[in-house]
Design an enzyme around this catalytic site. Structure first.
Site, PDB file in Angstrom:
ATOM      1  N   ARG A 164       0.830  -1.216   0.000  1.00  0.00           N
ATOM      2  CA  ARG A 164       0.000   0.000   0.000  1.00  0.00           C
ATOM      3  C   ARG A 164       0.863   1.265   0.000  1.00  0.00           C
ATOM      4  O   ARG A 164       0.552   2.248   0.685  1.00  0.00           O
ATOM      5  CB  ARG A 164      -0.939   0.038   1.212  1.00  0.00           C
ATOM      6  CG  ARG A 164      -1.997  -1.023   1.230  1.00  0.00           C
ATOM      7  CD  ARG A 164      -2.976  -0.866   0.063  1.00  0.00           C
ATOM      8  NE  ARG A 164      -4.099  -1.764   0.224  1.00  0.00           N
ATOM      9  CZ  ARG A 164      -4.086  -3.046  -0.123  1.00  0.00           C
ATOM     10  NH1 ARG A 164      -3.024  -3.570  -0.690  1.00  0.00           N
ATOM     11  NH2 ARG A 164      -5.151  -3.799   0.066  1.00  0.00           N
ATOM     12  N   SER A 238     -10.206  -0.315   3.803  1.00  0.00           N
ATOM     13  CA  SER A 238      -9.507  -0.638   5.049  1.00  0.00           C
ATOM     14  C   SER A 238      -8.987   0.655   5.666  1.00  0.00           C
ATOM     15  O   SER A 238      -8.353   1.453   4.991  1.00  0.00           O
ATOM     16  CB  SER A 238      -8.312  -1.547   4.777  1.00  0.00           C
ATOM     17  OG  SER A 238      -8.720  -2.747   4.181  1.00  0.00           O
ATOM     18  N   GLU A 334      -4.425   3.708   6.796  1.00  0.00           N
ATOM     19  CA  GLU A 334      -4.118   3.412   5.395  1.00  0.00           C
ATOM     20  C   GLU A 334      -4.491   4.587   4.485  1.00  0.00           C
ATOM     21  O   GLU A 334      -3.689   4.972   3.630  1.00  0.00           O
ATOM     22  CB  GLU A 334      -4.852   2.117   5.017  1.00  0.00           C
ATOM     23  CG  GLU A 334      -4.245   1.377   3.852  1.00  0.00           C
ATOM     24  CD  GLU A 334      -4.850   1.838   2.562  1.00  0.00           C
ATOM     25  OE1 GLU A 334      -4.096   2.277   1.688  1.00  0.00           O
ATOM     26  OE2 GLU A 334      -6.083   1.772   2.425  1.00  0.00           O
TER      27      GLU A 334
HETATM   28  N1  EPU Z   1     -10.951 -10.730  10.343  1.00  0.00           N
HETATM   29  C1  EPU Z   1     -11.655 -10.916  11.509  1.00  0.00           C
HETATM   30  N2  EPU Z   1     -12.538  -9.951  11.890  1.00  0.00           N
HETATM   31  C2  EPU Z   1     -12.746  -8.838  11.140  1.00  0.00           C
HETATM   32  C3  EPU Z   1     -12.013  -8.645   9.959  1.00  0.00           C
HETATM   33  C4  EPU Z   1     -11.113  -9.611   9.576  1.00  0.00           C
HETATM   34  O1  EPU Z   1     -11.488 -11.906  12.209  1.00  0.00           O
HETATM   35  O2  EPU Z   1     -13.570  -8.005  11.547  1.00  0.00           O
HETATM   36  C5  EPU Z   1     -10.034 -11.779   9.896  1.00  0.00           C
HETATM   37  C6  EPU Z   1     -10.616 -12.503   8.689  1.00  0.00           C
HETATM   38  O3  EPU Z   1     -11.456 -13.535   9.037  1.00  0.00           O
HETATM   39  C7  EPU Z   1      -9.388 -12.985   7.976  1.00  0.00           C
HETATM   40  C8  EPU Z   1      -8.350 -11.920   8.306  1.00  0.00           C
HETATM   41  O4  EPU Z   1      -8.826 -11.208   9.438  1.00  0.00           O
HETATM   42  O5  EPU Z   1      -8.944 -14.209   8.504  1.00  0.00           O
HETATM   43  C9  EPU Z   1      -8.096 -10.966   7.146  1.00  0.00           C
HETATM   44  O6  EPU Z   1      -9.318 -10.383   6.712  1.00  0.00           O
HETATM   45  P1  EPU Z   1      -9.666 -10.145   5.153  1.00  0.00           P
HETATM   46  O7  EPU Z   1      -9.407 -11.386   4.369  1.00  0.00           O
HETATM   47  O8  EPU Z   1     -11.017  -9.550   5.105  1.00  0.00           O
HETATM   48  O9  EPU Z   1      -8.571  -9.123   4.646  1.00  0.00           O
HETATM   49  P2  EPU Z   1      -7.900  -7.855   5.347  1.00  0.00           P
HETATM   50  O10 EPU Z   1      -6.503  -8.209   5.658  1.00  0.00           O
HETATM   51  O11 EPU Z   1      -8.750  -7.344   6.440  1.00  0.00           O
HETATM   52  C10 EPU Z   1      -6.950  -6.938   3.091  1.00  0.00           C
HETATM   53  C11 EPU Z   1      -6.880  -5.604   2.394  1.00  0.00           C
HETATM   54  C12 EPU Z   1      -8.185  -5.313   1.677  1.00  0.00           C
HETATM   55  C13 EPU Z   1      -8.443  -6.407   0.669  1.00  0.00           C
HETATM   56  C14 EPU Z   1      -8.495  -7.760   1.414  1.00  0.00           C
HETATM   57  C15 EPU Z   1      -8.619  -8.922   0.456  1.00  0.00           C
HETATM   58  C16 EPU Z   1      -5.341  -4.196   3.641  1.00  0.00           C
HETATM   59  C17 EPU Z   1      -5.184  -3.027   4.575  1.00  0.00           C
HETATM   60  N3  EPU Z   1      -6.603  -4.546   3.360  1.00  0.00           N
HETATM   61  O12 EPU Z   1      -7.930  -6.815   4.134  1.00  0.00           O
HETATM   62  O13 EPU Z   1      -8.003  -4.081   0.961  1.00  0.00           O
HETATM   63  O14 EPU Z   1      -9.649  -6.200  -0.030  1.00  0.00           O
HETATM   64  O15 EPU Z   1      -7.267  -7.952   2.171  1.00  0.00           O
HETATM   65  O16 EPU Z   1      -7.420  -9.099  -0.236  1.00  0.00           O
HETATM   66  O17 EPU Z   1      -4.341  -4.734   3.186  1.00  0.00           O
HETATM   67  C18 EPU Z   1      -8.232  -1.724   1.187  1.00  0.00           C
HETATM   68  O18 EPU Z   1      -7.003  -1.649   1.130  1.00  0.00           O
HETATM   69  O19 EPU Z   1      -8.941  -0.689   1.288  1.00  0.00           O
HETATM   70  C19 EPU Z   1      -8.879  -3.025   1.167  1.00  0.00           C
HETATM   71  C20 EPU Z   1     -10.187  -3.186   1.324  1.00  0.00           C
END
Ligand code: EPU
Length: 338
Positions: A164, A238, A334
């Protein structure tokens, strides 16, 4: 070049936060940027470059001149033996561009479907989702230097892409107006299915050789299920980056919180799921004024209606403190906070 004064930025930021730009200039071409540079008053004024407004938090009115990038256009630049090179104007909607590439038969961007914002903003934060980052498809970009008015073409090395992150958040921040971006879509196309939720779709549907459109449809379905639509509920995606820690730090946290979601990276560091940590601290659904933690994804803050920037930041700071208190990790926002 079209100059307006006293412009409300509420429709131009996906969080729907109120703020007014003293001066706003719509940029539709490289020549428009040069006109700004050559203008006696605008040339000297501090500037802020605005794309789709999907990654900013506005906490105050903008005394800077806002350059709203609206450069249109999308085309196949070249078909090589090993890749399609496609280009889009910086003002094009990212998602519409991804859909266009698929319709035209140029696959490769499908994992990045439905990411809000414009094409011009996509390299700034090296957008990424579902196992793919923009840098893996980036060819080069054109822009105009705001100090000299000269056109520049910038390749991947100079962009210094990180998680990012890119040079456009550091030494070139506010310096180059990106006007066009080119992407390299490798041939033969290969699906990127490593992300857990996509693997789950393969298992659920039994479609084990999905095409690019199928993957885009899955990504769209996953995003719609988990992430709020900014048209209905203001948000900036995010709100925090997923923090990187050393294996020792990670072992220490696992010792206390065995459930923590973490991903070892090729360089030895470990990425922690910030959403999981915020969720574990009990933040889902909590609010400050009109700003709230989304109840399906704790990493996303939303505007329940009438939120102002200071409420968003008060909520963000309270989350940072509680995550630091429990895990000893400082979460970093972010989006760009203004
Ligand atoms: N999780 C929880 N509770 C929550 C949220 C997440 O337990 O409330 C757990 C999920 O179950 C999962 C892990 O945390 O095991 C990661 O969650 P998720 O797969 O939703 O991805 P993320 O790491 O929260 C990142 C990116 C997103 C992108 C997704 C999918 C960043 C900051 N965010 O989110 O990007 O869509 O992966 O690849 O890297 C953005 O940058 O604006 C964005 C939405």
């Amino acid at each position: 070049m079209q100059t307006e004064t006293g412009v409300s930025l509420k429709p131009y930021n996906s969080f729907g936060l109120p703020a007014v730009a003293e001066t706003l200039v719509r940029i539709r071409s490289d020549a428009d940027v040069r006109r700004v540079v050559d203008d006696p008053a605008l040339g000297r004024a501090p500037k802020f470059i605005l794309g789709g407004g999907s990654n900013i938090i506005l906490t105050r009115d903008m005394p800077q001149t806002v350059l709203k990038v609206e450069v249109p256009g999308r085309r196949l630049v070249e078909e090589r033996d090993d890749a399609w090179i496609v280009e889009a104007g910086a003002g094009e909607s990212w998602h519409d561009f991804v859909m266009w590439t698929l319709e035209q038969g140029f696959p490769g961007l499908e994992n990045l479907a439905l990411i809000p914002g414009t094409v011009g903003a996509s390299p700034v934060q090296n957008i990424g989702a579902y196992g793919l980052e923009l840098r893996e498809r980036f060819e080069s970009l054109d822009g105009v230097d705001l100090r000299t008015g000269l056109g520049v073409t910038i390749g991947p090395e100079m962009c210094a892409f990180g998680y990012r992150d890119s040079v456009f958040k550091h030494s070139l921040a506010g310096r180059v107006v990106i006007t066009r971006v080119r992407f390299r879509l490798p041939k033969p196309w290969r699906p990127v299915l490593g992300y857990l939720e996509l693997e789950r779709k393969v298992a659920e549907t039994g479609v084990d050789e999905p095409g690019a459109q199928q993957i885009a449809d899955w990504v769209i379905a996953i995003r719609r299920h988990k992430l709020p639509d900014p048209q209905q509920l203001g948000n900036a995606g995010s709100f925090f980056k997923n923090p990187l820690v050393s294996p020792e730090q990670c072992r220490d946290i696992i010792g206390r919180d065995p459930e923590i979601v973490h991903y070892p990276l090729p360089d030895g560091q470990v990425k922690l799921a910030a959403g999981w940590m915020i969720d574990a601290c009990g933040w889902k659904g909590k609010s400050v004024g009109g700003a709230a933690v989304y109840d399906k994804q704790a990493l996303v803050l939303v505007n329940r209606g009438g939120a102002i920037g200071s409420e968003v930041m008060t909520l963000a700071r309270a989350i940072q403190e509680s995550v630091y208190g429990r895990f000893g990790i400082r979460l970093e926002p972010e989006p760009v906070v203004l």
